[in-house]
Design a protein around this motif. Structure first.
Motif, short mmCIF file in Angstrom:
data_model
loop_
_atom_site.label_atom_id
_atom_site.label_comp_id
_atom_site.label_asym_id
_atom_site.label_seq_id
_atom_site.Cartn_x
_atom_site.Cartn_y
_atom_site.Cartn_z
N ASP B 223 1.22 22.56 -25.07
CA ASP B 223 1.40 23.60 -26.08
C ASP B 223 0.25 23.58 -27.09
O ASP B 223 -0.49 24.55 -27.22
N ASP B 224 0.07 22.44 -27.75
CA ASP B 224 -0.94 22.39 -28.82
C ASP B 224 -2.36 22.66 -28.30
O ASP B 224 -3.19 23.23 -29.00
N LEU B 225 -2.65 22.21 -27.09
CA LEU B 225 -4.02 22.40 -26.57
C LEU B 225 -4.22 23.78 -25.94
O LEU B 225 -5.34 24.11 -25.53
N PHE B 226 -3.15 24.55 -25.85
CA PHE B 226 -3.18 25.80 -25.08
C PHE B 226 -4.33 26.74 -25.49
O PHE B 226 -5.16 27.11 -24.66
N THR B 227 -4.39 27.09 -26.76
CA THR B 227 -5.41 28.07 -27.18
C THR B 227 -6.82 27.52 -26.99
O THR B 227 -7.72 28.25 -26.55
#
Ligand SMILES: Nc1ncnc2c1ncn2[C@@H]1O[C@H](COP(=O)(O)O)[C@@H](O)[C@H]1O
Ligand SMILES: Nc1ncnc2c1ncn2[C@@H]1O[C@H](COP(=O)(O)O)[C@@H](O)[C@H]1O
Ligand SMILES: Nc1ncnc2c1ncn2[C@@H]1O[C@H](COP(=O)(O)O)[C@@H](O)[C@H]1O
Ligand code: NA
Ligand code: NA
Ligand code: NA
Lengths: 100, 358, 358, 100, 358, 100
Positions: B223-227
Motif C-alpha cells: 500500500d504505502d509503496l504503491f504510488t
C-alpha cells in the motif's frame, strides 16, 4: 573421436512465433533444441528494445538431414508471411548421431 | 475547482510528470531505461496491490451488490467494442483485421489506467468500491475474446464465399484461415491463465481472506509503496511511448481523433450509468475510467497471436501514445468533475432521472 | 488457541496464501513468473535482514550464552543426518547416493523456513534469541559436508573391494570415483564462501556493530519491508513447487511419509531440547524449525556437484514440494504450541525434568 | 583478407557442469571462450525454467583441430555420464589463427 | 568530536560497513552478487531521489543564489582538471592519454559520493542547499568534455608535427587521430542525454514543480528507502572494488598517492571557498565532496569511447578502488570537521577573511 | 527446398565497440543482424562480471561473400587495435538469399 556429419538449423524469429515453432518441432518428433533471447535488426525494424513482446528468440536445433527439409518447408509455408523470421542451416559434426 | 484547474493540478502530480519525463528522455534519445526485470515485475506488483486492496474492501463492504455493476460493465464493454468496430470499419475505412484489433483494444481495459486512477483518488481523499478490481479482472479478456470470435466469423464467411466462387479448398490462404478459427479456445484459455488475471484474481481472494488485519504486516509494501512504484513504472511507460511517437504519423488523423473522442465518450457514459446504478463518487470515476481505458500491455501480447494480420503499429501506438496520456491527464479530471457534480450537486437526482428517462 | 486453530489461522496469513497461490498459478499453467533478477535478489535481501536482526539482538543480549545452543544444534544436526541415512538406506532401500543426498537435504537448514518463522513469531508478538541467525549460518553447510565426506568414504571402500576382486586400476568408473574423492575440500570452500553464508555472517557482524541505533536509517528497508518481501518470494517458491508437483509420483509413498514425519520429529526434539537448555518460547520454536527444515535452495546447487549420481528429482521435490509447505503450514504451529505449553504451562519445569531424566 | 580454417566447438550443458568444462579448457591451455545462458529441451527434459541451477549454459570455443580431439575426448569421458551435455563442431574461418 | 572520532563513528555506519563487506566477499571469492537488473536500477533510483530532494529544496529556498556557487564550482572543476593533468604528466610521467583520462576522472564528480554524503549529513542532522544537485548535474560531463577537447588538441598538434616531418598523410594512425577529433560533439551530446544527467535534471525539475506537498505520496519510496537502497548498492560497489583490488599493483605508488592526496586537497579547497561564498555547514561539506569525488560509473562509459588509448585499469581502479573508499571513510569526516569549525567556531569570519586576504 | 550458400559473420566484442560495429554495418548497407550479450575470456581477461560496460556482445550477420570481405577488412583495420574483438566466418545455407 569420430565426428558424424549432421545439420544445425538456426531460426531467429520474433518471440510471438515461438509457440508456433515449438509446435512444428513437436509435430516432427524433434524433442531437442536450444533457445535464447536475442536482439536484432532487419526488414521489420529494430527488435529487442521496449516491450517484452517485441523481442526476438533464436532456436538452434541439431537434426539429421531428412527431417530438416520437412521442418523448413513447414516453417516457410506457415510462418514466413505473418512473422519476422530468418533461418539458416550449417553443417556440423557431432559425437552421438543417434541422439538427434 | 473547475475541470481546467483540476487538469492542471493533475498534470503536476509525480505520476504524470514522470510519464512526460520518460517521453522527453526517449525523444532526446537518452539511454535511460528501467531494467527489464524491474519493468516486468512492476505490473505484477501493481496488480497484486490493486487486488489486495479490492479484496479487503470487498470484505468490508460485501460483494452482493457487485453483480449489477459487473453485468452492466460487461454489457457496456461488449456494446462499445461493437460500436468501435462500426466506426472504424465504416467511417475509418480500416480493413476488417485492423478494425477488430482496434475495436477490442479500446473495448478492453488497462490495469495501468486503473492504478493511476486509484492513486488519483487517494490524492483527492476519495475511496471507491473494492469490487471494481474484480470487474477489472473480468473485463480484461472480454473484448479480446469477442473481437477474435467476430474475426473468425467474418473470416469463415469470406472463406465460404471464396470457396464457392473458386471451388478450390486447399489454398494456402485457406489453411491460414482454418488455423485462426481454432485459436479461440486457446486464446480464451491463455487469457484466463494470463499472468495479469491470475495475479489480480488471486490477490483479490487473498485480500478478502486476510482482511484489514492480516494486511497490516504487508501494508507497507503493498500500500504505502504503491504510488512510488507507479512513478517508476511511468518512467518506463513514458520512454516506450516516446519511442513510438514517430509512429503517430502512421496512425493518421482519423485514428488520432478516435483515440481521443472514444475514451472521453465511453468514460462519461460510464460515470453516468454507474452513478445511476448507485456507485459512489470515486467508484463512478473508476468505472468510467475502466470503460475509457485502452489496453496497451495485454493487447500486443494477445492480438499479435490472435489477429496477426492486424498492424501493431496502429493499435499499440494509438493506445499507449495517444489514449493513455490523454486519459490520465484529461479524461480522469473530466470524469472526476462530472462524478463530483452528480454526487454532490443538488440537481443530481433530477439530472439523472432526466438522463435515464431519455 | 489449540493446534488446529493455530494451523488454521496460520494458513490464512499472506505468506502461506501467496505460496498456495503460486502453486495454483503453476498448476493452471499460468505464465506468471517473478523475474529472475528479483527472485535471485530476494534471498540475498532476506538473509541480510535476518543477519542484521540477529546481530542487533546479539548486541542487546550478548552472545556468551550462544555456545551451548550452537554445539547442541551442531550435534543434533549431525545425529539427525546419520539417522536419516539409516532410515533411507535400510527401510527405504534407496541406493547409497540418493540416501546420502536426501539425508543431508533434511539434515541441512533452510533460510526461507527461517524467514517465515521469524515473520510468524513477529505476527504472534514473540521474539527470539538473535544468535539463532548465527546457528543458521553454521548449520547451513554442515550436513552437506558430512554427507559428502561419508559418500566419499563409502565409495572408496567399494572401490577398494572392487579393485581387489578385479585387479583392474584404470577403469573409467575408477576415474570417476577418484575425482569425487578430491572434491571435499572444494565443497567445503565453496560452502563457506557461498553467497548465503557470506551475506548472513556479514550482516550478523554488521548488525552487531551498528546496533539498534545505527540500524534506524535502514530499518524501513531491512525490517519494515521484510514480510512483504517474503510474500513476493513465496509467490515464486509456490510457482516452482507447483511445477514440480507432477514429480511427486516419482517420489513414492515411502519418501513422502519420510518428508512429513522426519521434520515433525526433528522439530519437536529441537523444541524440547532447546527449551531444556534455556531458550525462550520464540527461540525454541526457531531452534525446532531449523532442525525441522530441509534445504531446497542450497541443496540442488551443492549436491548436484558433489553427489552427481543422486537424483535431484528426489531431493528437490520432496524438500520443496512436500516438506516446505508442510513445515510452514503444520509444523510451525505445532512447534509453537508445544513451546508455549512448555514455557507458560505450570508443569513446564516438571515436564522437562521428567523428559531429561529419561 | 585471408581466412584461415579452424574449428568452433559448441557445448551446451546444464549449468552445474560449467566448472568442469572450464577446468578441462584450462587443463588443455585454452584461455579463450565465449559463454552465455540458454534454455532448452532434450532427453533430460525442459531446462531454463525455475531454479537457477536448472539452467543450461552454452560454450563456444574457437580452437585448432589438434586440441579439439583431446578436449572432446575428455569431456565425453568424464562428463557425459553424469551431466546433460550436447556438443558439436563447425568449420569456420578466422583472421588471426595464431590467437587460438 | 574530533576528526578521528568522527572517522571512527562514520566507519561504523551501515553504508561503509556493507561496502567493506562487499570487498571482503569479493576477496574470498564468494559468488555473492547483486543481480544486474538491481544494480543497474539503483543508480537511477538514487539519482531520482537526489534530484527530487534537490528540486524540493530549491523551491523552498529559491535558486537565485545558486548562480555564484555554480560558476565557482565550474571554475574550480576546470582548474582542478588542468592541475591534475600537469601533475600526472610532469610528475607522474604518464602518457598524454592516461594523463587526460585520469585528470578528468578526478575532475568529474560522482553521484554515489553525493548519495553517501547526503546520507551522512542526514545522520548528523544537518541539511544542505538543494541546488547542489543541480551543480552535480552540471559538473558531471564537464571534466570529460574538457579532457576530450584537450586530448584532441594535443593529438592534432602531434599529428601536424608528424605530417610535417614525414610528409605522409594517409597512415592508419592518422586515420585514428582524425576519427578521435570528430568525436567531441558526439561525446557532448551523449553526455547531456546520458541517463545520469537526464534522470537527475528531470527529477530536479519535477521536485521543483511538485514541492513538499506533491512529494508526500512518493516520499516513502524516494526518501525513506534512500539509505537502505544505498546500502544495497554499496554491497555491489564493494564487490566490484574488491574484484579490482589486484589491479592496484598496476596502479603504482605515484597514482595511489595521487588518488588520496588530490581528493583531500580538492575537497578542503572546496569547503573553504564554498564557506566563503556563503554556503551552509552541510552545503559546504557537499560542495567539497563534489570536488573531492572521482567518477567511477560515468568515467568508464565515456572515456573508453572518447580516449580509447587510455588504460581503464588505471582510471577505474584508482577511482573506485582507492579514492571512493578513502573519500567516504576519511575525506567526508575531515570536510565535515573543517566545515563545522568554520561555521560554528567563533573565529570563523576572522579565519576566512585571513584566508581570503592571502 | 533449395538452400542457397551464403556466409555468416560472427563478431564477439566488448560492448563498447558495439556502436562502431553498427556504424560499419550501416556504412556497408547491411541492415540485418542479430546480437546478444555474452560472457567470455580471452587475452584481455574475463569479461561479463561487474559493470555493464565490461560485458561482451556477439553479433551474427548473414551476408553474401562480396560484402563480407569489405566488412572484415574495415573492422580489423579500425577496431582490432583498440577493442577486444574476435570474429569468424561460417558457411551456411539460407532459403531466401535475396534477403541478405
Ligand atoms: N542479415 C541478417 N543476419 C543476421 N540476422 C538477421 C539478418 N536479418 C535479419 N536478422 C534477424 O532476424 C530478425 C527478423 O528479421 P526481419 O524479418 O528481416 O526483420 C531480425 O530482428 C534479426 O534478429
Ligand atoms: N537436438 C538438439 N539440438 C539443439 N540442442 C539440443 C538438442 N538436444 C539437446 N539439446 C540441448 O542440450 C541440452 C541437454 O540435452 P539432453 O541431455 O538431451 O537433455 C538441452 O537442454 C538442450 O539445450
Ligand atoms: N578462442 C576463443 N573462442 C571463443 N571466443 C573467444 C576466444 N577467444 C576470445 N573469445 C571471445 O572474445 C572476447 C575478446 O577476446 P580477447 O580479445 O582475446 O580478450 C572474449 O572475452 C571472448 O568472449
Ligand atoms: Na475500454
Ligand atoms: Na534440518
Ligand atoms: Na572531482
Amino acid at each position: 573421436m569420430k565426428l558424424y556429419e549432421t545439420k544445425l538449423l538456426t531460426i531467429i524469429c520474433e518471440i510471438l512465433a515461438q509457440e508456433n515453432i515449438l509446435d512444428i518441432l513437436k509435430k516432427h518428433q524433434i524433442s531437442g533444441y536450444t533457445k535464447y533471447e536475442v536482439d536484432g535488426d532487419g526488414d521489420r525494424g529494430l527488435r529487442g528494445q521496449g516491450l517484452k513482446t517485441e523481442k526476438n528468440i533464436k532456436f538452434e536445433i541439431i537434426m539429421n538431414e531428412n527431417k530438416l527439409q520437412d521442418v523448413i518447408e513447414e516453417i516457410s509455408r506457415t510462418l514466413f508471411a505473418n512473422y519476422a523470421i530468418v533461418l539458416h542451416v550449417t553443417d556440423i559434426g557431432v559425437l552421438r548421431p543417434e541422439k538427434f | 475547482m473547475d475541470i481546467l484547474e483540476l487538469i492542471q493540478s493533475n498534470l503536476l502530480t509525480p505520476i504524470i510528470l514522470f510519464f512526460l519525463f520518460g517521453i522527453i528522455a526517449a525523444r532526446i534519445k537518452s539511454d535511460l531505461k528501467i531494467p527489464e526485470a524491474i519493468s516486468e515485475f512492476l505490473p505484477i506488483y501493481l496488480l497484486a496491490a490493486i487486488g489486495l486492496h479490492g479484496g479487503i474492501e470487498m470484505r468490508n463492504t460485501g460483494f452482493e451488490n457487485m453483480l449489477i455493476p459487473m453485468f452492466v460493465a460487461i454489457g457496456l464493454s461488449l456494446l462499445f467494442t461493437l460500436n468501435h468496430y462500426q466506426i472504424l470499419r465504416r467511417l475509418g475505412k480500416f480493413n476488417i483485421f485492423d478494425s477488430y484489433a482496434l475495436a477490442s483494444t479500446y473495448g478492453a481495459v488497462g490495469a495501468v489506467h486503473f492504478s493511476v486512477g486509484l492513486s488519483f483518488l487517494k490524492n483527492q481523499g476519495v475511496s471507491s468500491e473494492g469490487y471494481l478490481a474484480a470487474i477489472l479482472a473480468v473485463l480484461e479478456p472480454l473484448a479480446f475474446i469477442m473481437a477474435i470470435f467476430m474475426t473468425n466469423m467474418a473470416v469463415s464467411k469470406q472463406n465460404k464465399t471464396k470457396q464457392q466462387s473458386l471451388g478450390d479448398t486447399s489454398s494456402e490462404m485457406d489453411l491460414g484461415l482454418n488455423q485462426s478459427k481454432v485459436k479461440i479456445s486457446k486464446v480464451l484459455r491463455e487469457s484466463i491463465t494470463g499472468k495479469a488475471i491470475v495475479i489480480l484474481l488471486g490477490s483479490i481472494v487473498i485480500g478478502y481472506i486476510i482482511g484489514e488485519e492480516g494486511f497490516q504486516s504487508i501494508k507497507i509494501v503493498f500500500d504505502d509503496l504503491f504510488t512510488g512504484a507507479i512513478v517508476i513504472f511511468m518512467i518506463e511507460m513514458g520512454i516506450i511511448a516516446g519511442q513510438r511517437l514517430d509512429d503517430i504519423k502512421k496512425v493518421g488523423i482519423f485514428l488520432t481523433t478516435f483515440a481521443v473522442l472514444i475514451p472521453t465518450f465511453n468514460g462519461i457514459i460510464g460515470v453516468l450509468i454507474s452513478t445511476a446504478i448507485g456507485l459512489s463518487l470515486g467508484g463512478a470515476v473508476m468505472f468510467g475510467l475502466l470503460l475509457a481505458s485502452a489496453s496497451f500491455i495485454a493487447a500486443p501480447a494477445v492480438l499479435r497471436h490472435a489477429i496477426p494480420q492486424a498492424k501493431p503499429s496502429l493499435y499499440i501506438t494509438s493506445a499507449l501514445g495517444i489514449t493513455f496520456p490523454y486519459n490520465i491527464i484529461v479524461t480522469l479530471p473530466i470524469l472526476f468533475t462530472i462524478s463530483s457534480f452528480l454526487h454532490n450537486g443538488d440537481g443530481t437526482i433530477n439530472l439523472l432521472s432526466i438522463f435515464i428517462n431519455n
